[in-house]
Design a protein around this motif. Structure first.
Motif, PDB file in Angstrom:
ATOM      1  N   ASP A   1      74.340  48.229  48.520  1.00 11.92           N
ATOM      2  CA  ASP A   1      75.176  49.392  48.205  1.00 11.92           C
ATOM      3  C   ASP A   1      76.618  49.042  47.846  1.00 11.92           C
ATOM      4  N   THR A   2      77.146  47.944  48.382  1.00  8.54           N
ATOM      5  CA  THR A   2      78.556  47.608  48.127  1.00  8.54           C
ATOM      6  C   THR A   2      78.761  46.265  47.431  1.00  8.54           C
ATOM      7  N   ASN A   3      77.721  45.460  47.377  1.00 14.01           N
ATOM      8  CA  ASN A   3      77.801  44.096  46.839  1.00 14.01           C
ATOM      9  C   ASN A   3      78.699  43.197  47.697  1.00 14.01           C
ATOM     10  N   GLU A   4      78.990  43.625  48.930  1.00 15.41           N
ATOM     11  CA  GLU A   4      79.771  42.818  49.876  1.00 15.41           C
ATOM     12  C   GLU A   4      78.847  41.820  50.559  1.00 15.41           C
ATOM     13  N   PRO A   5      79.328  40.617  50.852  1.00 20.53           N
ATOM     14  CA  PRO A   5      78.503  39.616  51.526  1.00 20.53           C
ATOM     15  C   PRO A   5      78.070  40.086  52.915  1.00 20.53           C
TER      16      PRO A   5
ATOM     17  N   SER B   1      61.048  41.146  54.039  1.00 21.47           N
ATOM     18  CA  SER B   1      61.319  40.919  55.454  1.00 21.47           C
ATOM     19  C   SER B   1      62.371  41.872  55.984  1.00 21.47           C
ATOM     20  N   ASN B   2      63.286  42.276  55.127  1.00 21.66           N
ATOM     21  CA  ASN B   2      64.404  43.126  55.522  1.00 21.66           C
ATOM     22  C   ASN B   2      64.118  44.609  55.284  1.00 21.66           C
ATOM     23  N   ALA B   3      62.876  44.945  54.950  1.00 16.09           N
ATOM     24  CA  ALA B   3      62.531  46.316  54.574  1.00 16.09           C
ATOM     25  C   ALA B   3      62.844  47.340  55.659  1.00 16.09           C
ATOM     26  N   GLU B   4      62.747  46.949  56.915  1.00 20.51           N
ATOM     27  CA  GLU B   4      62.996  47.872  58.022  1.00 20.51           C
ATOM     28  C   GLU B   4      64.489  48.026  58.319  1.00 20.51           C
ATOM     29  N   ASN B   5      65.310  47.162  57.756  1.00 19.40           N
ATOM     30  CA  ASN B   5      66.748  47.204  58.030  1.00 19.40           C
ATOM     31  C   ASN B   5      67.352  48.470  57.411  1.00 19.40           C
ATOM     32  N   ALA B   6      68.322  49.031  58.095  1.00 19.58           N
ATOM     33  CA  ALA B   6      68.954  50.255  57.606  1.00 19.58           C
ATOM     34  C   ALA B   6      69.762  50.026  56.338  1.00 19.58           C
ATOM     35  N   ARG B   7      70.155  48.790  56.086  1.00 18.60           N
ATOM     36  CA  ARG B   7      71.026  48.499  54.945  1.00 18.60           C
ATOM     37  C   ARG B   7      70.392  47.422  54.070  1.00 18.60           C
ATOM     38  N   PRO B   8      69.858  47.782  52.906  1.00 14.44           N
ATOM     39  CA  PRO B   8      69.201  46.811  52.032  1.00 14.44           C
ATOM     40  C   PRO B   8      70.165  45.743  51.504  1.00 14.44           C
ATOM     41  N   VAL B   9      69.612  44.578  51.189  1.00 12.18           N
ATOM     42  CA  VAL B   9      70.396  43.467  50.672  1.00 12.18           C
ATOM     43  C   VAL B   9      69.824  43.007  49.332  1.00 12.18           C
TER      44      VAL B   9
END
Length: 94
Positions: free
Chosen positions: A43-47, A79-87
Motif C-alpha cells: 500500500d505504501t511501497n515502504e520497506p 506465505s504472507n496471505a494471512e497478514n493484515a498488510r500485503p507486501v
C-alpha cells in the motif's frame, strides 16, 4: 539464533513461512534485527524493515544488506496471505 550471536537476519521466502506478523514477533523476542532492501508494503511501497545496517566488531566494521530474489515473490506472497498488510518484492539489482 540469539545463542549464535546473529548480527542481522536477511528476510527471504523461508522467513515468511508463518507470515510477516510471526516473523516480527519472533525477531523481536530474540532481538535480532531483520534486513531487506527489496520487500516493501504493497500500500505504501515502504520497506518492511531496514535495508542495511553497519555493525562494528572489536577490530573491524562491516556493512550488511538484505535482498531476496524476485523469483521468490510468489512464495512470499502466498506465505504472507494471512497478514493484515500485503507486501511486494521489488526487482533485485543485477
Amino acid at each position: 539464533m540469539s545463542l549464535m550471536s546473529y548480527a542481522a537476519l536477511n528476510i527471504s521466502n523461508l522467513e515468511f513461512s508463518f507470515g510477516l506478523d510471526f516473523l516480527r514477533d519472533t525477531t523481536q523476542k530474540f532481538q535480532i534485527p531483520t534486513l531487506s532492501a527489496n520487500i516493501v508494503y504493497e500500500d505504501t511501497n515502504e520497506p518492511v524493515t531496514e535495508a542495511a545496517r553497519i555493525i562494528s566488531f572489536d577490530t573491524f566494521t562491516v556493512g550488511i544488506t538484505g535482498v531476496v530474489g524476485k523469483k521468490y515473490e510468489k512464495i512470499i506472497l502466498q506465505s504472507n496471505a494471512e497478514n493484515a498488510r500485503p507486501v511486494n518484492v521489488l526487482d533485485e539489482m543485477t
